[in-house]
Design an enzyme around this catalytic site. Structure first.
Site, PDB file in Angstrom:
ATOM      1  N   ARG A 124      15.262 -20.529   7.567  1.00 27.49           N
ATOM      2  CA  ARG A 124      16.376 -21.178   6.874  1.00 27.49           C
ATOM      3  C   ARG A 124      17.339 -21.772   7.909  1.00 27.49           C
ATOM      4  NH1 ARG A 124      18.821 -17.428   2.417  1.00 27.49           N
ATOM      5  NH2 ARG A 124      19.835 -19.417   1.878  1.00 27.49           N
ATOM      6  N   ASN A 146      19.847  -4.324   3.013  1.00 27.59           N
ATOM      7  CA  ASN A 146      19.984  -5.771   2.996  1.00 27.59           C
ATOM      8  C   ASN A 146      21.486  -6.027   3.110  1.00 27.59           C
ATOM      9  OD1 ASN A 146      20.124  -8.471   2.629  1.00 27.59           O
ATOM     10  ND2 ASN A 146      18.883  -8.529   0.759  1.00 27.59           N
ATOM     11  N   TYR A 200      15.815 -16.285  -3.460  1.00 25.79           N
ATOM     12  CA  TYR A 200      16.070 -14.874  -3.762  1.00 25.79           C
ATOM     13  C   TYR A 200      15.260 -14.312  -4.924  1.00 25.79           C
ATOM     14  CZ  TYR A 200      20.001 -16.026  -0.710  1.00 25.79           C
ATOM     15  OH  TYR A 200      20.756 -16.447   0.351  1.00 25.79           O
ATOM     16  N   PRO A 246      27.102  -8.042   0.506  1.00 27.68           N
ATOM     17  CA  PRO A 246      27.778  -9.005  -0.355  1.00 27.68           C
ATOM     18  C   PRO A 246      26.842  -9.964  -1.098  1.00 27.68           C
ATOM     19  CG  PRO A 246      28.135  -9.519   1.957  1.00 27.68           C
ATOM     20  CD  PRO A 246      27.522  -8.156   1.904  1.00 27.68           C
ATOM     21  N   ASN A 247      27.210 -10.209  -2.325  1.00 31.20           N
ATOM     22  CA  ASN A 247      26.545 -11.174  -3.217  1.00 31.20           C
ATOM     23  C   ASN A 247      25.185 -10.719  -3.744  1.00 31.20           C
ATOM     24  OD1 ASN A 247      28.571 -13.282  -3.172  1.00 31.20           O
ATOM     25  ND2 ASN A 247      28.045 -13.506  -1.021  1.00 31.20           N
ATOM     26  N   GLU A 301      15.142  -2.907   7.603  1.00 32.81           N
ATOM     27  CA  GLU A 301      15.896  -4.128   7.275  1.00 32.81           C
ATOM     28  C   GLU A 301      15.128  -4.936   6.238  1.00 32.81           C
ATOM     29  OE1 GLU A 301      16.051  -6.998  10.464  1.00 32.81           O
ATOM     30  OE2 GLU A 301      17.722  -8.067   9.523  1.00 32.81           O
ATOM     31  N   ALA A 356      25.025 -11.606   3.987  1.00 31.89           N
ATOM     32  CA  ALA A 356      25.567 -12.465   5.047  1.00 31.89           C
ATOM     33  C   ALA A 356      26.089 -11.658   6.240  1.00 31.89           C
ATOM     34  CB  ALA A 356      26.677 -13.341   4.466  1.00 31.89           C
ATOM     35  N   ARG A 410      21.671 -16.153  -8.374  1.00 29.42           N
ATOM     36  CA  ARG A 410      21.605 -16.884  -7.101  1.00 29.42           C
ATOM     37  C   ARG A 410      20.344 -17.749  -7.052  1.00 29.42           C
ATOM     38  NH1 ARG A 410      23.031 -13.149  -2.014  1.00 29.42           N
ATOM     39  NH2 ARG A 410      23.496 -15.184  -1.099  1.00 29.42           N
ATOM     40  N   HIS A 468      15.194  -8.547   3.730  1.00 32.39           N
ATOM     41  CA  HIS A 468      15.754  -9.808   3.226  1.00 32.39           C
ATOM     42  C   HIS A 468      14.803 -10.405   2.207  1.00 32.39           C
ATOM     43  CE1 HIS A 468      18.904  -9.682   6.149  1.00 32.39           C
ATOM     44  NE2 HIS A 468      17.995  -9.383   7.053  1.00 32.39           N
TER      45      HIS A 468
HETATM   46  C1  DQA Z   1      19.784 -12.426   2.498  1.00 33.43           C
HETATM   47  C2  DQA Z   1      19.836 -13.584   3.505  1.00 33.43           C
HETATM   48  C3  DQA Z   1      21.247 -13.815   3.990  1.00 33.43           C
HETATM   49  O1  DQA Z   1      21.268 -14.884   4.927  1.00 33.43           O
HETATM   50  C4  DQA Z   1      22.155 -14.179   2.822  1.00 33.43           C
HETATM   51  O2  DQA Z   1      23.488 -14.344   3.275  1.00 33.43           O
HETATM   52  C5  DQA Z   1      22.072 -13.219   1.709  1.00 33.43           C
HETATM   53  C6  DQA Z   1      20.777 -12.632   1.353  1.00 33.43           C
HETATM   54  C7  DQA Z   1      18.384 -12.278   1.865  1.00 33.43           C
HETATM   55  O3  DQA Z   1      18.135 -11.246   1.252  1.00 33.43           O
HETATM   56  O4  DQA Z   1      17.568 -13.187   1.953  1.00 33.43           O
HETATM   57  O5  DQA Z   1      23.064 -12.948   1.021  1.00 33.43           O
HETATM   58  O6  DQA Z   1      20.079 -11.217   3.181  1.00 33.43           O
END
Ligand code: DQA
Length: 139
Positions: free
Chosen positions: A104, A71, A22, A9-10, A95, A74, A17, A97
């Protein structure tokens, strides 16, 4: 080698963002670079969804892939369902991020994905994805 690149998501909103966490690139730009890195070495299949169940179904349908880069956004911190789908996957799990989730807010420190990941690339912005792919390509 057949590799999945899965975003949760997102991550379709990258570019809009918070750039400190990011970076500046859109997901399309990141995927373009991944495609270039993989050229003549691996076949990539990309998937992004904002829905937990769709991510689970996508993983279930692609268990024959050799490896995956994920990735989970959340859902990293909340989704036992994605964890359990990944448990079915026999290939390597990378994995990724963009931000450094360990530095954070506390609610981002725990990752269900880390419990299953072969390797985690965290906090390198878009380089996290590229490093994960390079790691897989060196095999
Ligand atoms: C994320 C970190 C997560 O905590 C966050 O909710 C994201 C992006 C990252 O790529 O840093 O949506 O996965």
């Amino acid at each position: 080698m057949k590799i999945l690149v899965i975003n949760g998501p997102n991550l379709n909103m990258l570019g809009l963002r918070d750039k400190n966490n990011y970076g500046n690139l859109t997901l399309k730009e990141i995927n373009k670079k991944l495609r270039e890195l993989a050229k003549n070495k691996a076949k990539l299949k990309f998937y992004q969804s904002n829905c937990e169940g769709k991510l689970v179904s996508f993983i279930q349908k692609h268990l024959n892939y050799d490896a995956l880069i994920i990735n989970a956004g959340a859902y990293t911190h909340t989704s036992l369902a994605i964890h359990d789908a990944l448990e079915l996957f026999k290939g390597k799990i990378m994995e990724v991020h963009l931000s450094n989730i360990k530095e954070r807010e506390e609610f981002r420190h725990f990752s269900y994905i880390s419990l299953l990941a072969t390797n985690s690339y965290i906090g390198l912005k878009e380089e996290s994805y590229y490093e994960a792919l390079r790691d897989l390509l060196k095999d």
